[in-house]
Design an enzyme around this catalytic site. Structure first.
Site, PDB file in Angstrom:
ATOM      1  N   HIS A 364       0.831  -1.201   0.000  1.00 21.27           N
ATOM      2  CA  HIS A 364       0.000   0.000   0.000  1.00 21.27           C
ATOM      3  C   HIS A 364       0.867   1.254   0.000  1.00 21.27           C
ATOM      4  O   HIS A 364       0.497   2.275  -0.593  1.00 21.27           O
ATOM      5  CB  HIS A 364      -0.925  -0.006   1.219  1.00 21.27           C
ATOM      6  CG  HIS A 364      -2.066  -0.971   1.083  1.00 21.27           C
ATOM      7  ND1 HIS A 364      -2.883  -1.299   2.139  1.00 21.27           N
ATOM      8  CD2 HIS A 364      -2.538  -1.660   0.022  1.00 21.27           C
ATOM      9  CE1 HIS A 364      -3.801  -2.165   1.727  1.00 21.27           C
ATOM     10  NE2 HIS A 364      -3.600  -2.392   0.456  1.00 21.27           N
ATOM     11  N   ARG A 471      -5.562  -0.277 -16.093  1.00 20.79           N
ATOM     12  CA  ARG A 471      -5.397  -1.535 -15.365  1.00 20.79           C
ATOM     13  C   ARG A 471      -6.584  -1.703 -14.414  1.00 20.79           C
ATOM     14  O   ARG A 471      -6.552  -1.223 -13.285  1.00 20.79           O
ATOM     15  CB  ARG A 471      -4.073  -1.533 -14.607  1.00 20.79           C
ATOM     16  CG  ARG A 471      -2.854  -1.306 -15.504  1.00 20.79           C
ATOM     17  CD  ARG A 471      -1.568  -1.299 -14.687  1.00 20.79           C
ATOM     18  NE  ARG A 471      -0.396  -1.044 -15.507  1.00 20.79           N
ATOM     19  CZ  ARG A 471       0.141   0.157 -15.700  1.00 20.79           C
ATOM     20  NH1 ARG A 471      -0.414   1.221 -15.119  1.00 20.79           N
ATOM     21  NH2 ARG A 471       1.210   0.312 -16.445  1.00 20.79           N
ATOM     22  N   ARG A 507      -8.429  -2.664 -19.898  1.00 11.81           N
ATOM     23  CA  ARG A 507      -8.063  -4.082 -19.881  1.00 11.81           C
ATOM     24  C   ARG A 507      -8.946  -4.810 -18.882  1.00 11.81           C
ATOM     25  O   ARG A 507      -9.159  -4.337 -17.766  1.00 11.81           O
ATOM     26  CB  ARG A 507      -6.593  -4.226 -19.495  1.00 11.81           C
ATOM     27  CG  ARG A 507      -6.086  -5.661 -19.494  1.00 11.81           C
ATOM     28  CD  ARG A 507      -4.593  -5.713 -19.208  1.00 11.81           C
ATOM     29  NE  ARG A 507      -4.268  -5.281 -17.857  1.00 11.81           N
ATOM     30  CZ  ARG A 507      -3.017  -5.069 -17.415  1.00 11.81           C
ATOM     31  NH1 ARG A 507      -1.996  -5.242 -18.245  1.00 11.81           N
ATOM     32  NH2 ARG A 507      -2.802  -4.686 -16.177  1.00 11.81           N
ATOM     33  N   GLU A 606       1.219 -10.525 -25.409  1.00 13.78           N
ATOM     34  CA  GLU A 606       2.157 -10.599 -24.291  1.00 13.78           C
ATOM     35  C   GLU A 606       2.979 -11.871 -24.268  1.00 13.78           C
ATOM     36  O   GLU A 606       3.988 -11.926 -23.565  1.00 13.78           O
ATOM     37  CB  GLU A 606       1.388 -10.515 -22.965  1.00 13.78           C
ATOM     38  CG  GLU A 606       0.568  -9.265 -22.788  1.00 13.78           C
ATOM     39  CD  GLU A 606      -0.252  -9.313 -21.522  1.00 13.78           C
ATOM     40  OE1 GLU A 606       0.235  -8.827 -20.488  1.00 13.78           O
ATOM     41  OE2 GLU A 606      -1.378  -9.850 -21.569  1.00 13.78           O
ATOM     42  N   ASN A 629       6.359  -5.094 -21.640  1.00 15.51           N
ATOM     43  CA  ASN A 629       7.055  -5.566 -20.438  1.00 15.51           C
ATOM     44  C   ASN A 629       6.959  -7.082 -20.302  1.00 15.51           C
ATOM     45  O   ASN A 629       7.965  -7.777 -20.136  1.00 15.51           O
ATOM     46  CB  ASN A 629       6.480  -4.903 -19.188  1.00 15.51           C
ATOM     47  CG  ASN A 629       6.695  -3.402 -19.170  1.00 15.51           C
ATOM     48  OD1 ASN A 629       7.404  -2.867 -20.007  1.00 15.51           O
ATOM     49  ND2 ASN A 629       6.083  -2.731 -18.227  1.00 15.51           N
ATOM     50  N   ASP A 630       5.737  -7.604 -20.352  1.00 15.31           N
ATOM     51  CA  ASP A 630       5.563  -9.050 -20.234  1.00 15.31           C
ATOM     52  C   ASP A 630       6.110  -9.780 -21.448  1.00 15.31           C
ATOM     53  O   ASP A 630       6.695 -10.864 -21.322  1.00 15.31           O
ATOM     54  CB  ASP A 630       4.084  -9.400 -20.039  1.00 15.31           C
ATOM     55  CG  ASP A 630       3.709  -9.517 -18.570  1.00 15.31           C
ATOM     56  OD1 ASP A 630       4.633  -9.653 -17.743  1.00 15.31           O
ATOM     57  OD2 ASP A 630       2.516  -9.492 -18.247  1.00 15.31           O
ATOM     58  N   ARG A 640      12.240  -9.909 -14.413  1.00 14.40           N
ATOM     59  CA  ARG A 640      13.017  -8.684 -14.169  1.00 14.40           C
ATOM     60  C   ARG A 640      12.970  -8.249 -12.714  1.00 14.40           C
ATOM     61  O   ARG A 640      13.702  -7.354 -12.317  1.00 14.40           O
ATOM     62  CB  ARG A 640      12.523  -7.554 -15.066  1.00 14.40           C
ATOM     63  CG  ARG A 640      11.093  -7.137 -14.835  1.00 14.40           C
ATOM     64  CD  ARG A 640      10.708  -6.103 -15.858  1.00 14.40           C
ATOM     65  NE  ARG A 640       9.346  -5.648 -15.636  1.00 14.40           N
ATOM     66  CZ  ARG A 640       8.961  -4.394 -15.772  1.00 14.40           C
ATOM     67  NH1 ARG A 640       9.839  -3.487 -16.118  1.00 14.40           N
ATOM     68  NH2 ARG A 640       7.710  -4.050 -15.576  1.00 14.40           N
ATOM     69  N   CYS A 677       2.030  -0.725 -25.264  1.00 15.21           N
ATOM     70  CA  CYS A 677       1.958  -0.128 -23.929  1.00 15.21           C
ATOM     71  C   CYS A 677       3.009  -0.825 -23.071  1.00 15.21           C
ATOM     72  O   CYS A 677       3.062  -2.043 -22.998  1.00 15.21           O
ATOM     73  CB  CYS A 677       0.569  -0.262 -23.318  1.00 15.21           C
ATOM     74  SG  CYS A 677      -0.112  -1.918 -23.310  1.00 15.21           S
TER      75      CYS A 677
END
Length: 762
Positions: A364, A471, A507, A606, A629-630, A640, A677
């Site tokens: 958090h 997201r 998404r 991805e 990224n994925d 990573r 993205c």
């Protein structure tokens, strides 16, 4: 020897400092291998020489006084060759180097093995024997295995500064020390450390005796009520700095306080004669242990929140007089386990950075820090926070680094980062309403990635042409249950309205991997190759239907919604998803009377299988969007977030570039647009290559948008194709990087990229 090895490793692991660990090694190895000498030489980072740091058998006065370069002696040879050297007559070897201080002329046999961590030779472990002896394979294997274990201990000491202090006698503690953690929130901060300690110790209440059930119950209930008020006050103090979705994190704290199972356990213990303090502490710690034993990273992080609540309640029970903390300007808040509730303690205008020894990107704290734009580093193992109190440190939230006792040159380096960032942002503000168009007229759309409502304002202020990736799992993470359809509709509407008529690509729920819901745990040995993304929601069509219905209802009268499907690995998954989306659309329009247009549907590319099926997938949807990224992670088989292999994660690896080039060609062959993205899109150099490939849109974090736009507006599109051809013919990421360095030789271009002086790695 196996039992001896285990015993030595355990003793080294239990040792309190590096010097003690080295003494254990040389003493025990000498005993187990029955040799005359065991010694450890460690590399001094300042001189590059290998310093004798511990020995059993050589003269003790030689410790820290004898050192060898890589060109000197057999120790230097081991370090240079990076492999064991086993000699029966060491004194006959041409590299034998006589050092009177050690007395080693008496010894004939020599076995030296390098101590290597992440491809760097940190030292050399040596055994020697007076009599001629060819050490056998088991001896060599034993010493090699032990050196591998020792490497981790030495690397840790190097990261905390203990190695420099040991090898160089850095008694004043003023040598620059670099600590490595996990990027929590991007940015750089230079400031003075304020250490936050727990308000109470949950582990120190066992001796507190009960004063009677009635008094203990009253103390418990009053402490809970005071803590509830504290949290509400903290939430209120941050109202102007965070949005509704981020404020839900404080609601999670209240829900923990109101957890009936916790209360029942505490009341039962008080009824059995325990004090309120010991009952509360035992219950909290028991629940924390359960969280910590869970395989899911998000759930493990909840133990941190629960401990924070536990300490706050206990603090009220103990009625401790809390010393007033003075927060200087440019405060860097440092703690063993910083939590979201601690943020409210510091005046926002004085808070420059955050550092937490524990924690992860899912905490958090990290979520709120990103929302508030506070540079943050978490998970800094081995950080001794006591030594930082009142010190000036540098926090690099881009790469998860902390610098103590920075050299004047290094401090100036980061001051330049801050100055350039502020100056550049001010200069780039004039471009907010300008298009991303090259000097010769080629145009590309720049969108933003978001998951927090706090991003909306800054995205629009920086001229985002829409949302390339929302997201949707973030609102799910903030609750203790699945949000119902109407709750989701309101969240999605709050995003669609301010961006209208700009496009917003949402998404569908993407959980699993490193993202899991506290109320829907997914425990797997290999989560990134397991039940995640579309695989979860297809197995739970009730979740998928509720979410897609909520998205469509939120778009009534706006028509700027597109829906993106994550983790699609084949045509069958896509077709099953489309059946459900069309069903939701029919229910809303034909049965419930909503005036809707079918939103555009896209597939997120991805995984490698989707790359090879890109044309088949594009034929069935309206657009493709690459999650770079994925995709990079899966193509290179590199996690990573794993520090051991993170250097192998290379977004400009030729294999990744080839996959990206293939996808855009496949999409365009079917007349469909394609976007990217991910971090590559937000790197001006990466954006350049993607634009050369023909991508129609790039989506990135809002903080990168103006920099990418400015870069594009200063180049010629005709320059790009030759660069792309050379990049695609490259064999390594290093070759691509050199090519891009050549491309940005102009100082005005270079200052816009991550390759500019003072702007770190790209």
């Amino acid at each position: 020897m196996l039992e001896s090895l285990r015993s030595i490793v355990q003793q080294v692991s239990d040792s309190t400092d590096l010097g003690l660990a080295l003494e254990i090694i040389v003493r025990r190895v000498k005993q187990v291998m029955r040799v005359n000498v065991c010694s450890v030489y460690l590399r001094d980072g300042a001189s590059g020489r290998y310093v004798l740091m511990a020995t059993q058998g050589l003269k003790r006065r030689a410790i820290r006084k004898v050192s060898l370069s890589t060109e000197e002696g057999l120790v230097g040879l081991v370090a240079t060759r990076e492999e064991p050297i086993n000699l029966e007559s060491a004194d006959q070897h041409p590299r034998f180097h006589y050092i009177p201080e050690t007395g080693e002329e008496k010894y004939s046999s020599f076995l030296g093995v390098p101590i290597i961590h992440h491809r760097r030779v940190l030292g050399v472990l040596v055994v020697q024997q007076k009599a001629k002896r060819r050490f056998d394979e088991s001896d060599e294997a034993f010493l090699t295995t032990l050196s591998a274990q020792l490497a981790g201990v030495i690397a840790h000491a190097e990261s905390t500064g203990d190695l420099a202090q040991l090898t160089q006698g850095d008694v004043d503690g003023k040598r620059e020390i670099e600590f490595h953690g996990i990027p929590g929130a991007p940015g750089v901060a230079i400031g003075q450390v304020v250490v936050i300690s727990p308000v109470a110790d949950l582990y120190a209440t066992s001796a507190v005796s009960s004063r009677g059930e009635k008094l203990e119950l009253e103390e418990y209930r009053l402490a809970v009520e005071k803590t509830r008020k504290d949290i509400r006050d903290l939430e209120h103090s941050l109202t102007t700095h965070i949005n509704e979705q981020e404020r839900l994190l404080f609601s999670a704290y209240i829900q923990m306080l109101d957890d009936q199972s916790l209360g029942k356990e505490v009341l039962a213990r008080i009824a059995d004669g325990q004090s309120a303090q010991s009952a509360w502490s035992e219950v909290i710690l028991a629940h924390c242990r359960r969280f910590e034993e869970m395989g899911d990273a998000y759930l493990r992080e909840r133990a941190s929140d629960l401990r924070d609540i536990g300490r706050r309640v206990l603090g009220h029970m103990q009625e401790r007089d809390v010393e007033e903390i003075v927060f200087p300007d440019n405060t860097i808040l440092v703690g063993e386990e910083l939590t979201a509730s601690i943020l409210g303690m510091v005046p926002p205008e004085k808070l420059s950075g955050l550092v937490s020894v524990k924690g992860s990107t899912n905490s958090h704290l990290a979520i709120l820090a990103r929302a508030m734009g506070i540079p943050t580093v978490v998970g800094v193992g081995g950080l001794r926070i006591g030594r930082l109190r009142g010190q000036e440190i540098i926090v690099d939230g881009y790469y998860g680094l902390i610098f103590l006792n920075a050299t004047p040159a290094h401090r100036a380096h980061f001051e330049e980062v801050l100055r350039e960032d502020r100056q550049l942002l001010a200069e780039l503000e004039v471009l907010r309403n300008e298009p991303a168009v090259t000097l010769d007229g080629a145009r590309i759309s720049l969108l933003v990635n978001t998951g927090l409502m706090a991003d909306v304002k800054v995205s629009l202020e920086r001229g985002a042409e829409g949302v390339g990736l929302f997201r949707s799992e973030v609102p799910f993470l903030s609750r203790d249950r699945f949000p119902i359809e109407e709750e989701q509709r309101k969240i999605y509407r709050d995003l669609l309205v301010p961006f209208a008529p700009r496009p917003v690509i949402m998404r569908t729920l993407d959980i699993g991997g490193d993202k899991s819901l506290p109320y829907f745990p997914i425990r797997e040995e290999n989560p990134f190759l397991g039940w995640r993304g579309i695989r979860v929601t297809l197995d739970h069509p009730e979740l998928f239907l509720a979410q897609t219905r909520a998205m469509m209802k939120a778009s009534v009268g706006l028509d700027n919604l597109s829906i993106l499907l994550p983790m699609i690995s084949g045509v069958t998954e896509l077709e099953e998803s489309l059946v459900l989306i069309r069903r939701a659309f029919r229910e809303l329009t034909e049965e419930e009377g909503f005036a809707l247009r079918m939103p555009k549907i896209g597939v997120m590319i991805e995984v490698p299988s989707a790359v090879f099926l890109a044309r088949d997938l594009a034929r069935r949807v309206d657009f493709l969007s690459v999650g770079s990224n994925d995709l990079t992670q899966y193509i290179l088989a590199v996690d990573r977030n794993n520090s051991r292999v993170a250097d192998l994660y290379q977004a400009m690896h030729p294999a990744v570039l080839a996959a990206l080039n293939h996808v855009v060609k496949a999409a365009h062959a079917e007349g469909r647009p394609a976007g990217v993205c991910g971090e590559l899109a937000g790197d001006p150099l990466g954006a350049t290559l993607l634009m050369a490939m023909g991508y129609d849109t790039l989506s990135m974090n809002a903080s990168n948008l103006l920099r990418v736009k400015a870069f594009i507006r200063q180049i010629q599109s005709k320059q790009l194709k030759p660069i792309l051809r050379r990049a695609l013919k490259s064999s390594t990421a290093e070759e691509v990087r050199a090519l891009m360095l050549e491309f940005v030789s102009d100082p005005q271009l270079r200052r816009l990229t991550a390759l500019a002086p003072g702007l770190g790695k790209s």
